[in-house]
Design a protein around this motif. Sequence first.
Motif, short mmCIF file in Angstrom:
data_model
loop_
_atom_site.label_atom_id
_atom_site.label_comp_id
_atom_site.label_asym_id
_atom_site.label_seq_id
_atom_site.Cartn_x
_atom_site.Cartn_y
_atom_site.Cartn_z
N ASN A 120 -53.97 26.81 22.94
CA ASN A 120 -53.13 25.92 23.74
C ASN A 120 -53.97 24.73 24.20
OD1 ASN A 120 -51.63 24.60 25.70
ND2 ASN A 120 -51.05 26.47 26.79
N SER A 121 -53.70 23.57 23.66
CA SER A 121 -54.52 22.38 23.99
C SER A 121 -54.38 21.96 25.44
CB SER A 121 -54.16 21.22 23.06
OG SER A 121 -52.80 20.89 23.23
N GLU A 122 -53.32 22.38 26.10
CA GLU A 122 -53.11 22.00 27.50
C GLU A 122 -53.77 22.96 28.49
OE1 GLU A 122 -49.04 21.08 28.41
OE2 GLU A 122 -48.77 20.05 26.49
N LEU A 123 -54.27 24.08 28.00
CA LEU A 123 -54.92 25.05 28.88
C LEU A 123 -56.22 24.47 29.44
CD1 LEU A 123 -55.05 27.99 30.04
CD2 LEU A 123 -56.47 28.50 28.04
N LYS A 124 -56.33 24.47 30.74
CA LYS A 124 -57.57 24.02 31.40
C LYS A 124 -58.44 25.25 31.63
CE LYS A 124 -55.33 20.21 33.87
NZ LYS A 124 -55.26 19.24 32.93
N PRO A 148 -55.61 27.69 36.22
CA PRO A 148 -54.47 27.56 35.31
C PRO A 148 -53.34 28.54 35.66
CG PRO A 148 -56.51 27.67 34.07
CD PRO A 148 -56.84 27.98 35.50
#
Length: 162
Positions: free
Chosen positions: A85-89, A118
């Motif tokens: 998931n590219s949006e996962l921080k 997150p």
Amino acid sequence: MKNLIGLLIFAMTFVSCQTKTKVDMIEPKDAVAKVLDAHWSALRAKDADAGIGLVSEDFLSCGSDPKKFWNKTDMYNSVKQMLSNSELKTDITVDKREIRIAKDCNSAIAFEQMFLTPFSQKIPVRTVYHLVKENNTWLIDFTSTGFIPNNDDIDKLNKALE
């Protein structure tokens, strides 16, 4: 002569009751800390392969959800999917860490406490690890992760779940 014998008995008793030299725990604690640091580095880099290389073959993880019991393969697949998931921080800061080495220096228990932002900015998370030394290498063989709300917040959480 009688005094000398008494003095020798006293000296032998005193010496035999002295604390034995403790095993140096600094080196194994540092080695365990490096494994835990490598675990977080792998997550920050979104590198599931590096992370899974830190766990034993008979690894077991208890996730924060009561249904989550993962072996090594399950953990790898879950982490790989999560990290895709590219949006996962993944910028997570461990606030507290304790490491306890077994007397034989072949296993350790560690815990870390942090906010997994997150997932929750309000409730801290604690992960408990068990590590074993296999072929001179420290590996994680067990983890248990759970949210740890403040005791004062339990009633609020229960009401929110009604």
